[in-house]
Design a protein around this motif. Structure first.
Motif, PDB file in Angstrom:
ATOM      1  N   THR A  40       0.821  -1.220   0.000  1.00  0.00           N
ATOM      2  CA  THR A  40       0.000   0.000   0.000  1.00  0.00           C
ATOM      3  C   THR A  40       0.855   1.270   0.000  1.00  0.00           C
ATOM      4  N   GLU A  41       2.157   1.121  -0.272  1.00  0.00           N
ATOM      5  CA  GLU A  41       3.036   2.291  -0.283  1.00  0.00           C
ATOM      6  C   GLU A  41       3.022   2.948  -1.660  1.00  0.00           C
ATOM      7  N   PRO A  42       2.992   4.280  -1.726  1.00  0.00           N
ATOM      8  CA  PRO A  42       2.969   4.967  -3.027  1.00  0.00           C
ATOM      9  C   PRO A  42       4.288   4.826  -3.771  1.00  0.00           C
ATOM     10  N   GLY A  86     -14.179  -0.824   2.761  1.00  0.00           N
ATOM     11  CA  GLY A  86     -14.329   0.264   3.725  1.00  0.00           C
ATOM     12  C   GLY A  86     -13.494   0.059   4.971  1.00  0.00           C
ATOM     13  N   LYS A  87     -13.472  -1.184   5.478  1.00  0.00           N
ATOM     14  CA  LYS A  87     -12.687  -1.476   6.682  1.00  0.00           C
ATOM     15  C   LYS A  87     -11.187  -1.373   6.400  1.00  0.00           C
ATOM     16  N   LEU A  88     -10.794  -1.764   5.191  1.00  0.00           N
ATOM     17  CA  LEU A  88      -9.375  -1.642   4.826  1.00  0.00           C
ATOM     18  C   LEU A  88      -8.969  -0.167   4.804  1.00  0.00           C
ATOM     19  N   ALA A  89      -9.862   0.694   4.341  1.00  0.00           N
ATOM     20  CA  ALA A  89      -9.583   2.133   4.372  1.00  0.00           C
ATOM     21  C   ALA A  89      -9.328   2.584   5.805  1.00  0.00           C
ATOM     22  N   ARG A  90     -10.119   2.065   6.754  1.00  0.00           N
ATOM     23  CA  ARG A  90      -9.922   2.404   8.167  1.00  0.00           C
ATOM     24  C   ARG A  90      -8.563   1.903   8.668  1.00  0.00           C
ATOM     25  N   VAL A  91      -8.191   0.694   8.276  1.00  0.00           N
ATOM     26  CA  VAL A  91      -6.887   0.139   8.685  1.00  0.00           C
ATOM     27  C   VAL A  91      -5.765   1.060   8.216  1.00  0.00           C
ATOM     28  N   LEU A  92      -5.835   1.485   6.957  1.00  0.00           N
ATOM     29  CA  LEU A  92      -4.761   2.313   6.390  1.00  0.00           C
ATOM     30  C   LEU A  92      -4.760   3.717   6.986  1.00  0.00           C
ATOM     31  N   VAL A  93      -5.943   4.295   7.181  1.00  0.00           N
ATOM     32  CA  VAL A  93      -6.021   5.619   7.812  1.00  0.00           C
ATOM     33  C   VAL A  93      -5.470   5.551   9.232  1.00  0.00           C
ATOM     34  N   GLY A  94      -5.765   4.457   9.931  1.00  0.00           N
ATOM     35  CA  GLY A  94      -5.227   4.259  11.279  1.00  0.00           C
ATOM     36  C   GLY A  94      -3.710   4.187  11.291  1.00  0.00           C
ATOM     37  N   ASP A  95      -3.144   3.732  10.164  1.00  0.00           N
ATOM     38  CA  ASP A  95      -1.682   3.666  10.043  1.00  0.00           C
ATOM     39  C   ASP A  95      -1.090   4.964   9.493  1.00  0.00           C
ATOM     40  N   GLY A  96      -1.928   6.004   9.385  1.00  0.00           N
ATOM     41  CA  GLY A  96      -1.436   7.319   8.968  1.00  0.00           C
ATOM     42  C   GLY A  96      -1.409   7.556   7.479  1.00  0.00           C
ATOM     43  N   LYS A  97      -2.110   6.735   6.701  1.00  0.00           N
ATOM     44  CA  LYS A  97      -2.100   6.898   5.247  1.00  0.00           C
ATOM     45  C   LYS A  97      -3.318   7.703   4.758  1.00  0.00           C
TER      46      LYS A  97
END
Length: 384
Positions: free
Chosen positions: A177-179, A202-213
Motif C-alpha cells: 500500500t506504499e505509493p 471500507g474497513k481496509l480504508a480504516r486500517v490504512l487511515v489508522g496507520d497514517g495513510k
C-alpha cells in the motif's frame, strides 16, 4: 288627606300607562380578546392552572441552524499493529471445537486406526481439505510414534507445530500500500457479492487511515447503488474521498477517475471496489481485465485482494479458483472467520492457490478487520 289621595291616584295611573317590555338594562358580554398580530404573537406551549391562575409554559428550545448542519466528526481508527492479538478471543471462541477435539483425540493412551479416522474426519470437517488432511495425519502419526507416551503439554505442542507448518508462516503477507513517488498504490478488491467485499474495502480504508495513510476509495461496483452508498459512508467516517459514477455506468471509468483523484490529492493508496457478478467466466474476465488495463494507464495495480466468506467452506474455494483464473490474485481477505468453526479454509485456500491470506474479518464492528498473523491464529485453535 286629599293631597295624599291625589298623589296615589297619579302614581297608579303612571304604572298603568307605562310602556310594557321595558326591564332592567341588558348585561353586556365581556369583550373578546383581540386576535394576535405580528407585533404581539400568540403565546404557544401548554398551560397549567395553579390556584385559579393560568401559567403559560415557554416553547421548547430549538437548536441553532449551524448545529443542525454541522458535519459529523471524522473518526481516527486504531493502527493495524496488534489488531489480531486484540481480537484473538473471538477467534478462539469459534475455533475452540476444532482445537479441543484434536487435543482430546491425540491425548488418548492408545491411538488405533479408528482414532486416526476420527482425527482425519475432524480435520476435513474444519475445511482443511482432503489432501492436506491426509498429509497432516501422516505427519502426526510419525511424530506420535517417536514420542511414545505423551503429556498434555507435549500433545498441544505437537498439534501447534503441525498446524503452524500447514498455515505456512513463511509466506509474504505484506500488504503493498506504499505509493510510488507521486503515484499512489492501487488495491483492487474482487469477489462475488455477499462475501463482504464492499465492507472489506471500507474497513481496509480504516486500517490504512489508522496507520497514517491518505486513502481514496473508488466505487467501481456501479451495478449496485447500495454498494456505492455504503462505500461512501465508510469513506466519510474516516475522511477518505470516494469517487463514484452513475448507476450502471462503466466500472473502468470510475476506477480510472479514482486513480486520477488519488494522484491529484497526493494520496498514498487508492482502493477500488469492483463488481461481484459471476454469471459467466468470460464476462467476468472481460470486465475485470478492462478495469485493470484502464487503471494501468495511470498507475500500477499493486494488490488484487480476493474476498472470501469463511462460512461458505468449499464453495468459497471454487469461487477462489474462478477468480484466480481471471486475475492475478495477490492476497486473500477472509471474512466472518469468527462465525465459523471451519477455520481450516485458511490452510486449504493457501495450498490450492499458492496465495497467502493477508487479512481476516473477525466481527461486524468497523475495526474488526486485521492483518493475518499465523501464530495468533494457531494459538487461538490449540489454546494456552
Amino acid at each position: 288627606m286629599v293631597i295624599s289621595i291625589a298623589v296615589l291616584a297619579v302614581g297608579s295611573l303612571f304604572l298603568l300607562l307605562r310602556p310594557k317590555g321595558r326591564g332592567l338594562p341588558p348585561v353586556e358580554a365581556p369583550p373578546e380578546p383581540p386576535a394576535p398580530t405580528l407585533e404581539e404573537p400568540a403565546k404557544a406551549g401548554p398551560s397549567e392552572e395553579e390556584g385559579g391562575a393560568t401559567t403559560t409554559l415557554p416553547p421548547p428550545p430549538v437548536a441553532p441552524v449551524e448545529e443542525l448542519l454541522k458535519a459529523p466528526e471524522i473518526e481516527i481508527p486504531l493502527p493495524s499493529a496488534g489488531r489480531m492479538v486484540r481480537l484473538r478471543s473471538r477467534l478462539a471462541r469459534s475455533q475452540n471445537m476444532l482445537g479441543r477435539g484434536l487435543l482430546e483425540l491425540l491425548s488418548r493412551d492408545r491411538l488405533d486406526d479408528d482414532a486416526w479416522d476420527e482425527i482425519e474426519e475432524t480435520l476435513i470437517t474444519a475445511d482443511i481439505g482432503v489432501s492436506t488432511t491426509r498429509a497432516m495425519v501422516e505427519d502426526l502419526r510419525t511424530k506420535v510414534k517417536v514420542l511414545g507416551t505423551r503429556t498434555p503439554a507435549e500433545v498441544r505442542k505437537l498439534l501447534r507445530e503441525e498446524l503452524l507448518t500447514q498455515v505456512s508462516p513463511e509466506l509474504d503477507r505484506t500488504l503493498r500500500t506504499e505509493p510510488h513517488g507521486e503515484r499512489p498504490a492501487v488495491v483492487l478488491v474482487v469477489g462475488v457479492n455477499g462475501t463482504g467485499k464492499t465492507t472489506t474495502s471500507g474497513k481496509l480504508a480504516r486500517v490504512l487511515v489508522g496507520d497514517g495513510k491518505k486513502v481514496v476509495l473508488g466505487a467501481a461496483d456501479t451495478f449496485r447503488a447500495a454498494a456505492t452508498d455504503q462505500l461512501q459512508t465508510w469513506g466519510d467516517r474516516v475522511g477518505a474521498a470516494t469517487v463514484r459514477g452513475p448507476e450502471g455506468g462503466d466500472p473502468a471509468s470510475v476506477a480510472f477517475d479514482a486513480v486520477a483523484r488519488g494522484i491529484e490529492d497526493k494520496a498514498d493508496t487508492v482502493i477500488v471496489d469492483t463488481a461481484g457478478r459471476l454469471h459467466t467466466k468470460t464476462g467476468l474476465m472481460d470486465e475485470l481485465g478492462k478495469v485493470k488495463r484502464v487503471i494501468e494507464k495511470k498507475a500500477t495495480v499493486d494488490e488484487v485482494l480476493l474476498v472470501l466468506d469463511a462460512t461458505t467452506g468449499q464453495n468459497g474455494m471454487r469461487q477462489a479458483q474462478v477468480f484466480a483464473e481471471v486475475v492475478n490474485v495477490t492476497g486473500i481477505a477472509l471474512t466472518k472467520l469468527d462465525g465459523t468453526a471451519k477455520g481450516g479454509i485458511v490452510i486449504s485456500v493457501q495450498r490450492e492457490l499458492g496465495v497467502p491470506v493477508k487479512l481476516v474479518g473477525l466481527g461486524e464492528g468497523p475495526d474488526d478487520l486485521a492483518p493475518f498473523d499465523p501464530e495468533v491464529f494457531v494459538d487461538a485453535i490449540v489454546g494456552d
